[in-house]
Design a protein around this motif. Structure first.
Motif, PDB file in Angstrom:
ATOM      1  N   ARG A 242       0.693  -1.311   0.170  1.00 52.23           N
ATOM      2  CA  ARG A 242       0.331  -0.141   0.461  1.00 52.23           C
ATOM      3  C   ARG A 242       0.832   1.068  -0.083  1.00 52.23           C
ATOM      4  NH1 ARG A 242      -5.885  -0.139   0.740  1.00 52.23           N
ATOM      5  NH2 ARG A 242      -5.198   2.390   1.002  1.00 52.23           N
ATOM      6  N   PRO A 243       1.991   1.359   0.345  1.00 50.84           N
ATOM      7  CA  PRO A 243       2.474   2.544   1.054  1.00 50.84           C
ATOM      8  C   PRO A 243       3.139   2.885  -1.051  1.00 50.84           C
ATOM      9  CG  PRO A 243       3.527   1.761   2.523  1.00 50.84           C
ATOM     10  CD  PRO A 243       2.770   0.170   1.481  1.00 50.84           C
ATOM     11  N   ALA A 244       3.410   1.996  -1.339  1.00 49.05           N
ATOM     12  CA  ALA A 244       4.072   2.544  -2.766  1.00 49.05           C
ATOM     13  C   ALA A 244       3.180   3.027  -3.654  1.00 49.05           C
ATOM     14  CB  ALA A 244       4.865   1.393  -3.593  1.00 49.05           C
ATOM     15  N   LEU A 245       2.117   2.754  -3.113  1.00 49.89           N
ATOM     16  CA  LEU A 245       0.884   2.584  -4.319  1.00 49.89           C
ATOM     17  C   LEU A 245      -0.041   3.841  -3.717  1.00 49.89           C
ATOM     18  CD1 LEU A 245      -1.705  -0.796  -3.923  1.00 49.89           C
ATOM     19  CD2 LEU A 245       0.090  -0.162  -6.040  1.00 49.89           C
ATOM     20  N   ARG A 246      -0.008   3.881  -2.124  1.00 48.45           N
ATOM     21  CA  ARG A 246      -0.054   5.271  -2.043  1.00 48.45           C
ATOM     22  C   ARG A 246       0.917   6.670  -2.402  1.00 48.45           C
ATOM     23  NH1 ARG A 246      -3.495   7.497   2.819  1.00 48.45           N
ATOM     24  NH2 ARG A 246      -3.305   8.677   3.241  1.00 48.45           N
ATOM     25  N   ALA A 247       1.952   6.379  -2.541  1.00 47.02           N
ATOM     26  CA  ALA A 247       3.099   7.259  -3.057  1.00 47.02           C
ATOM     27  C   ALA A 247       2.586   8.100  -4.794  1.00 47.02           C
ATOM     28  CB  ALA A 247       4.073   6.831  -3.286  1.00 47.02           C
ATOM     29  N   ALA A 248       2.159   6.547  -5.075  1.00 52.09           N
ATOM     30  CA  ALA A 248       2.802   6.640  -7.007  1.00 52.09           C
ATOM     31  C   ALA A 248       0.723   7.396  -7.073  1.00 52.09           C
ATOM     32  CB  ALA A 248       2.318   5.420  -7.900  1.00 52.09           C
ATOM     33  N   TYR A 249      -0.339   7.365  -6.492  1.00 49.62           N
ATOM     34  CA  TYR A 249      -0.911   8.052  -6.125  1.00 49.62           C
ATOM     35  C   TYR A 249      -1.450   9.320  -6.004  1.00 49.62           C
ATOM     36  CZ  TYR A 249      -6.340   8.089  -5.346  1.00 49.62           C
ATOM     37  OH  TYR A 249      -7.986   8.151  -5.252  1.00 49.62           O
ATOM     38  N   LEU A 250      -0.448   9.814  -5.240  1.00 49.53           N
ATOM     39  CA  LEU A 250      -1.088  11.374  -4.568  1.00 49.53           C
ATOM     40  C   LEU A 250       0.645  12.063  -6.049  1.00 49.53           C
ATOM     41  CD1 LEU A 250       0.762  11.403  -0.810  1.00 49.53           C
ATOM     42  CD2 LEU A 250      -1.539  12.065  -1.786  1.00 49.53           C
ATOM     43  N   ASP A 251       1.421  11.150  -6.339  1.00 49.10           N
ATOM     44  CA  ASP A 251       2.082  12.440  -7.667  1.00 49.10           C
ATOM     45  C   ASP A 251       1.453  11.899  -8.458  1.00 49.10           C
ATOM     46  OD1 ASP A 251       4.075  12.218  -5.719  1.00 49.10           O
ATOM     47  OD2 ASP A 251       5.179  10.158  -6.711  1.00 49.10           O
ATOM     48  N   ASN A 252       0.438  11.200  -8.658  1.00 47.51           N
ATOM     49  CA  ASN A 252      -0.303  11.346 -10.016  1.00 47.51           C
ATOM     50  C   ASN A 252      -0.831  12.133  -9.719  1.00 47.51           C
ATOM     51  OD1 ASN A 252       0.901   9.593 -12.637  1.00 47.51           O
ATOM     52  ND2 ASN A 252      -0.379   7.976 -11.138  1.00 47.51           N
ATOM     53  N   LEU A 253      -1.681  12.291  -8.473  1.00 49.13           N
ATOM     54  CA  LEU A 253      -2.490  13.237  -8.494  1.00 49.13           C
ATOM     55  C   LEU A 253      -1.963  14.595  -8.414  1.00 49.13           C
ATOM     56  CD1 LEU A 253      -5.563  11.936  -5.479  1.00 49.13           C
ATOM     57  CD2 LEU A 253      -5.809  12.499  -8.052  1.00 49.13           C
ATOM     58  N   ARG A 254      -1.078  14.964  -7.705  1.00 48.87           N
ATOM     59  CA  ARG A 254      -0.323  16.398  -8.115  1.00 48.87           C
ATOM     60  C   ARG A 254       0.082  16.655  -8.883  1.00 48.87           C
ATOM     61  NH1 ARG A 254       3.491  13.951  -2.563  1.00 48.87           N
ATOM     62  NH2 ARG A 254       1.665  15.505  -1.569  1.00 48.87           N
ATOM     63  N   TRP A 255       0.409  16.033  -9.886  1.00 50.03           N
ATOM     64  CA  TRP A 255       0.765  16.316 -11.630  1.00 50.03           C
ATOM     65  C   TRP A 255      -0.573  16.238 -12.529  1.00 50.03           C
ATOM     66  CZ3 TRP A 255      -1.267  14.730 -16.479  1.00 50.03           C
ATOM     67  CH2 TRP A 255      -1.341  15.242 -17.417  1.00 50.03           C
ATOM     68  N   ALA A 256      -2.007  15.804 -11.869  1.00 47.14           N
ATOM     69  CA  ALA A 256      -2.590  15.941 -12.865  1.00 47.14           C
ATOM     70  C   ALA A 256      -4.034  17.374 -11.736  1.00 47.14           C
ATOM     71  CB  ALA A 256      -3.532  14.911 -12.381  1.00 47.14           C
ATOM     72  N   ALA A 257      -3.489  17.490 -10.667  1.00 48.65           N
ATOM     73  CA  ALA A 257      -4.305  18.857  -9.889  1.00 48.65           C
ATOM     74  C   ALA A 257      -3.303  20.497 -11.081  1.00 48.65           C
ATOM     75  CB  ALA A 257      -3.935  18.951  -8.707  1.00 48.65           C
ATOM     76  N   GLY A 258      -2.343  20.294 -11.245  1.00 48.51           N
ATOM     77  CA  GLY A 258      -1.798  21.268 -11.506  1.00 48.51           C
ATOM     78  C   GLY A 258      -2.138  21.300 -13.275  1.00 48.51           C
ATOM     79  N   VAL A 259      -2.460  20.494 -14.070  1.00 49.66           N
ATOM     80  CA  VAL A 259      -2.730  20.029 -15.714  1.00 49.66           C
ATOM     81  C   VAL A 259      -4.672  21.397 -15.265  1.00 49.66           C
ATOM     82  CG1 VAL A 259      -3.783  19.120 -17.589  1.00 49.66           C
ATOM     83  CG2 VAL A 259      -1.571  18.829 -16.077  1.00 49.66           C
ATOM     84  N   ALA A 260      -5.138  20.648 -14.209  1.00 48.92           N
ATOM     85  CA  ALA A 260      -6.401  21.230 -14.509  1.00 48.92           C
ATOM     86  C   ALA A 260      -6.437  22.398 -13.771  1.00 48.92           C
ATOM     87  CB  ALA A 260      -6.984  19.920 -13.067  1.00 48.92           C
ATOM     88  N   THR A 261      -5.845  22.412 -12.534  1.00 51.50           N
ATOM     89  CA  THR A 261      -5.752  23.991 -12.606  1.00 51.50           C
ATOM     90  C   THR A 261      -5.735  25.017 -14.385  1.00 51.50           C
ATOM     91  OG1 THR A 261      -4.254  23.657 -10.974  1.00 51.50           O
ATOM     92  CG2 THR A 261      -4.575  25.834 -11.399  1.00 51.50           C
TER      93      THR A 261
END
Length: 265
Positions: A115-134
């Motif tokens: 789970r820690p590896a999945l959570r890290a990937a999830y956060l990284d992807n969401l942060r990238w996507a948030a920057g684009v969505a902005t």
């Protein structure tokens, strides 16, 4: 009374998909949501919205390999390029449909994954996507989903979703609070509405009867009471979002809208 949006992927199954827009407008809905729009051209969907005076308020980003029953890839290490292409495609549709929210599905936990590896990937992807969505003025939704409906789904609890939103650190990532899933996983739904709605981290609600996912007047949840709670808390904190009707009609969709007609009366 909250503002309700018809979920066209589940409601009006007696009609072809593109005919469901007109049916929803005829039943008095002013907004719609659906799961995946990608088999239709954006301009075709936009024309249906305009013709029926409807707002598009939510749809899902691409889920990965749908034929392999993938339910999102945001938490899957090694799929980052595919995830980014999917977000770009979703934002293209959001621009065409003037849709302010995209649900980004987390994905299923692979066998043997930590789970820690999945959570890290999830956060990284969401942060990238948030920057684009902005840049598109679009909010990304993450939704806790029960494991009875989707076994192995990564995100299940409201508290975990809110921790992830806080860790993302972006106002463009919010929680999609589905009261059907919330009741199945953890219950105490009214208290959770009062707890989380004032935080500003809830971007969208969805509803369905529990346990069979039919109309909200069927099952164990007292939705008239919960709608009053949403109204009360919204008045206090200024929330002005939508409540998506993501349920499978027990019989005909229009015939099953007695719950909505009673609220309007």
């Amino acid at each position: 009374m909250p503002r309700f949006a018809a979920n066209l992927s589940l409601m009006y199954p007696e009609r072809e998909f593109l005919d469901r827009f007109e049916a929803a407008a005829r039943d008095g809905f002013e907004a719609v949501e659906f799961l995946f729009p990608y088999e239709y051209a954006p301009n075709e969907l936009a024309a249906r919205l305009r013709a029926n005076g409807l707002q598009q308020v939510l749809f899902n980003a691409p889920p990965g390999d749908a034929a392999a029953n993938e339910r999102g890839i945001a938490c899957l290490p090694g799929r980052e390029d595919e995830f980014r292409r999917g977000i770009e495609e979703a934002l293209r549709y959001a621009d065409a449909l003037a849709c302010p929210r995209i649900h980004v599905m987390a994905g299923l936990i692979p066998s043997g994954a930590e789970r820690p590896a999945l959570r890290a990937a999830y956060l990284d992807n969401l942060r990238w996507a948030a920057g684009v969505a902005t840049r598109h003025d679009v909010q990304l939704m993450i939704e806790p989903i029960n494991r009875r409906d989707i076994p192995g789904y990564f995100l299940n609890r409201q508290d975990d979703a809110h921790e992830i939103v806080q860790a993302c650190g972006s106002p463009h990532v919010k929680v999609q609070m589905d009261l059907y899933h919330c009741q199945i996983v953890e219950g105490d739904v009214a208290t959770k509405i009062r707890q989380y709605l004032p935080t500003g981290r809830v971007g969208h609600f969805q509803i369905a009867g529990v346990p069979q996912r039919h109309e909200p007047d069927l099952g164990e949840l007292n939705y008239p009471y919960l709608f009053d709670v949403i109204d009360e808390v919204s008045a206090q904190c200024g929330w002005q979002g939508w409540v998506g009707c993501e349920y499978r009609p027990a019989a005909g969709t229009s015939a099953g809208l007695g719950w909505l007609r009673r609220l309007r009366a």
